[in-house]
Scaffold this motif. Structure first.
Motif, PDB file in Angstrom:
ATOM      1  N   LEU A 193      -6.578  11.065   9.264  1.00  0.00           N
ATOM      2  CA  LEU A 193      -6.075  10.187   7.958  1.00  0.00           C
ATOM      3  C   LEU A 193      -6.965  10.303   6.731  1.00  0.00           C
ATOM      4  O   LEU A 193      -6.515  10.118   5.565  1.00  0.00           O
ATOM      5  CB  LEU A 193      -6.144   8.772   8.423  1.00  0.00           C
ATOM      6  N   SER A 194      -8.205  10.858   6.911  1.00  0.00           N
ATOM      7  CA  SER A 194      -8.758  11.129   5.480  1.00  0.00           C
ATOM      8  C   SER A 194      -8.195  12.027   4.643  1.00  0.00           C
ATOM      9  O   SER A 194      -8.881  12.144   3.398  1.00  0.00           O
ATOM     10  CB  SER A 194     -10.332  11.397   5.873  1.00  0.00           C
ATOM     11  N   GLU A 195      -7.444  12.811   5.228  1.00  0.00           N
ATOM     12  CA  GLU A 195      -6.921  14.094   4.281  1.00  0.00           C
ATOM     13  C   GLU A 195      -5.420  13.627   3.715  1.00  0.00           C
ATOM     14  O   GLU A 195      -5.018  14.585   2.887  1.00  0.00           O
ATOM     15  CB  GLU A 195      -6.691  15.109   5.320  1.00  0.00           C
ATOM     16  N   ILE A 196      -5.238  12.335   3.961  1.00  0.00           N
ATOM     17  CA  ILE A 196      -3.857  12.059   3.292  1.00  0.00           C
ATOM     18  C   ILE A 196      -4.049  11.237   1.937  1.00  0.00           C
ATOM     19  O   ILE A 196      -3.841  10.144   2.080  1.00  0.00           O
ATOM     20  CB  ILE A 196      -2.914  11.178   4.315  1.00  0.00           C
ATOM     21  N   GLY A 197      -4.350  11.949   1.126  1.00  0.00           N
ATOM     22  CA  GLY A 197      -4.547  11.397  -0.438  1.00  0.00           C
ATOM     23  C   GLY A 197      -5.326  10.440  -0.531  1.00  0.00           C
ATOM     24  O   GLY A 197      -6.060  10.105   0.211  1.00  0.00           O
ATOM     25  N   ASP A 198      -5.682  10.090  -1.808  1.00  0.00           N
ATOM     26  CA  ASP A 198      -6.552   8.999  -2.097  1.00  0.00           C
ATOM     27  C   ASP A 198      -6.091   7.863  -2.888  1.00  0.00           C
ATOM     28  O   ASP A 198      -6.723   7.221  -3.688  1.00  0.00           O
ATOM     29  CB  ASP A 198      -7.748   9.336  -2.626  1.00  0.00           C
ATOM     30  N   GLU A 199      -4.691   8.012  -3.268  1.00  0.00           N
ATOM     31  CA  GLU A 199      -4.033   7.126  -4.192  1.00  0.00           C
ATOM     32  C   GLU A 199      -3.122   6.059  -3.690  1.00  0.00           C
ATOM     33  O   GLU A 199      -2.638   4.978  -4.211  1.00  0.00           O
ATOM     34  CB  GLU A 199      -3.005   7.910  -5.168  1.00  0.00           C
ATOM     35  N   ARG A 200      -2.745   6.199  -2.334  1.00  0.00           N
ATOM     36  CA  ARG A 200      -1.851   5.426  -1.454  1.00  0.00           C
ATOM     37  C   ARG A 200      -2.451   4.022  -0.943  1.00  0.00           C
ATOM     38  O   ARG A 200      -4.006   4.388  -0.477  1.00  0.00           O
ATOM     39  CB  ARG A 200      -1.044   5.976  -0.657  1.00  0.00           C
ATOM     40  N   LYS A 201      -1.979   3.109  -0.518  1.00  0.00           N
ATOM     41  CA  LYS A 201      -2.484   2.066   0.284  1.00  0.00           C
ATOM     42  C   LYS A 201      -1.827   2.521   1.772  1.00  0.00           C
ATOM     43  O   LYS A 201      -1.071   2.946   2.284  1.00  0.00           O
ATOM     44  CB  LYS A 201      -1.486   1.024  -0.166  1.00  0.00           C
ATOM     45  N   MET A 202      -3.062   2.499   2.653  1.00  0.00           N
ATOM     46  CA  MET A 202      -3.110   3.065   3.962  1.00  0.00           C
ATOM     47  C   MET A 202      -3.536   2.128   4.982  1.00  0.00           C
ATOM     48  O   MET A 202      -4.651   1.616   4.653  1.00  0.00           O
ATOM     49  CB  MET A 202      -3.436   4.587   4.103  1.00  0.00           C
ATOM     50  N   PHE A 203      -2.838   1.729   6.084  1.00  0.00           N
ATOM     51  CA  PHE A 203      -3.403   0.870   6.942  1.00  0.00           C
ATOM     52  C   PHE A 203      -3.377   1.327   8.381  1.00  0.00           C
ATOM     53  O   PHE A 203      -2.024   1.777   8.787  1.00  0.00           O
ATOM     54  CB  PHE A 203      -2.551  -0.372   6.640  1.00  0.00           C
ATOM     55  N   LEU A 204      -4.335   1.117   9.112  1.00  0.00           N
ATOM     56  CA  LEU A 204      -4.318   1.708  10.714  1.00  0.00           C
ATOM     57  C   LEU A 204      -4.612   0.340  11.397  1.00  0.00           C
ATOM     58  O   LEU A 204      -5.601  -0.280  11.195  1.00  0.00           O
ATOM     59  CB  LEU A 204      -5.324   2.758  10.688  1.00  0.00           C
ATOM     60  N   ILE A 205      -3.294   0.022  12.358  1.00  0.00           N
ATOM     61  CA  ILE A 205      -3.637  -1.234  13.037  1.00  0.00           C
ATOM     62  C   ILE A 205      -3.371  -0.880  14.460  1.00  0.00           C
ATOM     63  O   ILE A 205      -2.391  -0.058  14.736  1.00  0.00           O
ATOM     64  CB  ILE A 205      -2.511  -2.148  12.398  1.00  0.00           C
TER      65      ILE A 205
END
Length: 235
Positions: A193-205
């Motif tokens: 997940l650290s490779e999926i861009g740095d501009e989006r809101k991302m949540f891992l639940i």
């Protein structure tokens, strides 16, 4: 974004911001922990309409552009059970993978949302990208105990988000109650997940679907509340 993270912290999550991406690491580790004390109930979500197991995608006019929540993931990840729990506050475990499309209209006091679940079999994955331009949130469900298919789940997730650097993504690490389920931090690494861009809101639940007849799990209540909040902030 700051408001979202405050809500997450109040819910008992550990929030880490790395390179602009917000990763919400929930309290459902291995083994799952029992919640302490009473929890505030989120606003009720009610199904207004549902078409479970449609063999063809809903007509485009059924879903207003920019208001759709897309629910994706490999077959057997538990997408249908998770969606049913989030939409109705009731538990209904599904044993058969969705062989088509499952469209659900959900109403709250503030908004109306269209969820579209697309089956995860290989024959249906070609439809996934067709709906990305219409959505405001992607919910991606993975089976935490299905270690052998994490490389496939990772590849498909990265393909989905590579064309949109700002699309909010909620990843539900489902089936945390199963023996051998990966912990949240392991899933974070397995999906890169650290490779999926740095501009989006991302949540891992981390989530799990309770037994039929029981109240939905606290982790799904957290996801339910966060979805409503993200939609209200986006619309």
């Amino acid at each position: 974004m700051a408001g979202s993270l405050r809500q997450i912290a109040l819910a008992g999550a550990a929030a880490v911001v790395t390179g602009g991406v917000a990763y919400a690491v929930w309290r459902s580790y291995c083994p799952p922990k029992v919640s302490q004390g009473p929890e505030e109930q989120p606003p009720p979500l009610l199904i207004a309409e549902g078409r479970a197991g449609c063999t063809r995608p809903p007509e485009s006019q059924d879903i207003p552009p920019g208001k759709q929540i897309l629910v994706l993931g490999l077959d057997g990840a538990g997408k249908t059970s998770v969606l049913h729990s989030i939409a109705t506050n009731q538990v209904k475990r599904s044993t058969a993978p969705t062989e088509g499309f499952n469209a659900v209209c959900v109403s709250t006091e503030k908004t109306k949302m269209e969820f579209l679940e697309i089956g995860g079999s290989e024959s249906l994955r070609d439809y996934w990208k067709m709906y990305l331009p219409r959505i405001l949130l992607l919910i991606y469900v993975v089976d935490s105990a299905d270690h052998g298919r994490f490389p496939v789940a990772k590849k498909l997730l990265h393909q989905l988000v590579q064309s949109n650097s700002t699309l909010p993504v909620m990843i539900l690490a489902n089936k945390q109650d199963l023996e051998g389920a990966y912990c949240i931090t392991d899933i974070h690494d397995a999906l890169a997940l650290s490779e999926i861009g740095d501009e989006r809101k991302m949540f891992l639940i981390g989530t799990h679907v309770a037994e039929d007849g029981l109240e939905i799990s606290s982790s799904l209540k957290d996801a339910q509340e966060l979805i409503a909040q993200l939609v209200s902030e986006t619309l």
